[in-house]
Design an enzyme around this catalytic site. Structure first.
Site: not given
Length: 261
Positions: A145, A209
């Protein structure tokens, strides 16, 4: 969950125009299937012994912040290997969905070698940033991610006007089309909120993220300046007819996130 590229985009990009993106997806899927998290490899056992095998696997190939900064053998390579390990089917499919949608156009704009270095470098730094902020944590961190968030950040700068079709749960999954400059900042805002509420333990590494997204956005700005998409003006995908490319992923926001098993 996703409506594929429309016919025009398929003809422009073609399957061979994003070999790195497709190769990364294939590699992540292969590693997951042969690993213990998929539950498909009998070598890792079954029943009560499988969770223990999964934890050992994640600890071996994932990032453990406490070990990373203590200088454990091989720990410096873990942010790289962790990019190809996922904790569950949902984790894998969520990440690969958004890599497939946003990776092809970003790779085509950057070029294969640059995209490869961009993906792995930003992913490494995103996991490293999370580890630095949680230096005493003994939880293992795995997933792509951070790297995929960097792709989203770069995509936002390169193609801000690309239309993204999203299925929003609070609107009864009604498909709505928004430009990337609306959808992706909204996703980043959700990561910010999630990072503020995150606590020690299993879950989603929202901070990774945010670091990845910021790195991708800054890299695209520094690297490409105003040259976002040749032939189509700022925010438009490259194409001979000069028409804007429409990207159709769903749902938004994405991606699923790093697992901390």
């Amino acid at each position: 969950m996703i409506s594929n590229w429309n016919g025009t985009v398929r003809r422009r990009l073609g399957a061979s125009s994003a070999p790195v993106t497709h190769g990364l997806i294939a590699l992540c899927c292969l590693i997951f299937v042969i690993g213990p998290a998929s539950g498909l490899n009998p070598a890792y056992g079954a029943g009560g012994g499988l969770p223990a095998a999964q934890r050992a696997y994640f600890r071996r190939w994932g990032v453990v912040p406490a070990e990373l900064f203590e200088g454990a053998p091989g720990a410096a390579l873990r942010p790289l290997t962790a990019l190809f390990v996922h904790g569950s089917w949902v984790h894998l499919l969520g990440n690969m969905l958004f890599l497939y949608v946003f990776g092809a156009m970003t790779e085509r704009r950057m070029g294969r070698m640059e995209f490869t270095l961009f993906y792995t470098g930003c992913g490494y730094l995103a996991l490293l940033g999370y580890a630095a902020a949680n230096a005493e944590s003994s939880q293992s961190l795995v997933g792509a991610s951070g790297a995929i968030s960097a792709v989203l950040g770069a995509f936002l700068y390169l193609f801000p006007r690309a239309r993204v079709t999203s299925l929003l749960p609070f609107l009864f999954f009604l498909p709505l089309r928004f430009p990337a400059w609306v959808v992706l900042p909204f996703w980043a805002a959700l990561q910010w909120v999630g990072a503020g509420r995150a606590s020690q333990g299993p879950g989603v590494a929202y901070l990774a993220h945010l670091v990845g997204f910021g790195l991708g956005l800054l890299y695209a700005w520094a690297r490409f300046g105003e040259r976002r998409a040749p032939g189509g003006g700022p925010g438009r995908a490259a194409g001979g007819d000069g028409r804007a490319t429409r990207v159709k992923p769903a749902p938004a926001p994405a991606p699923e996130g790093e697992n901390q098993p």
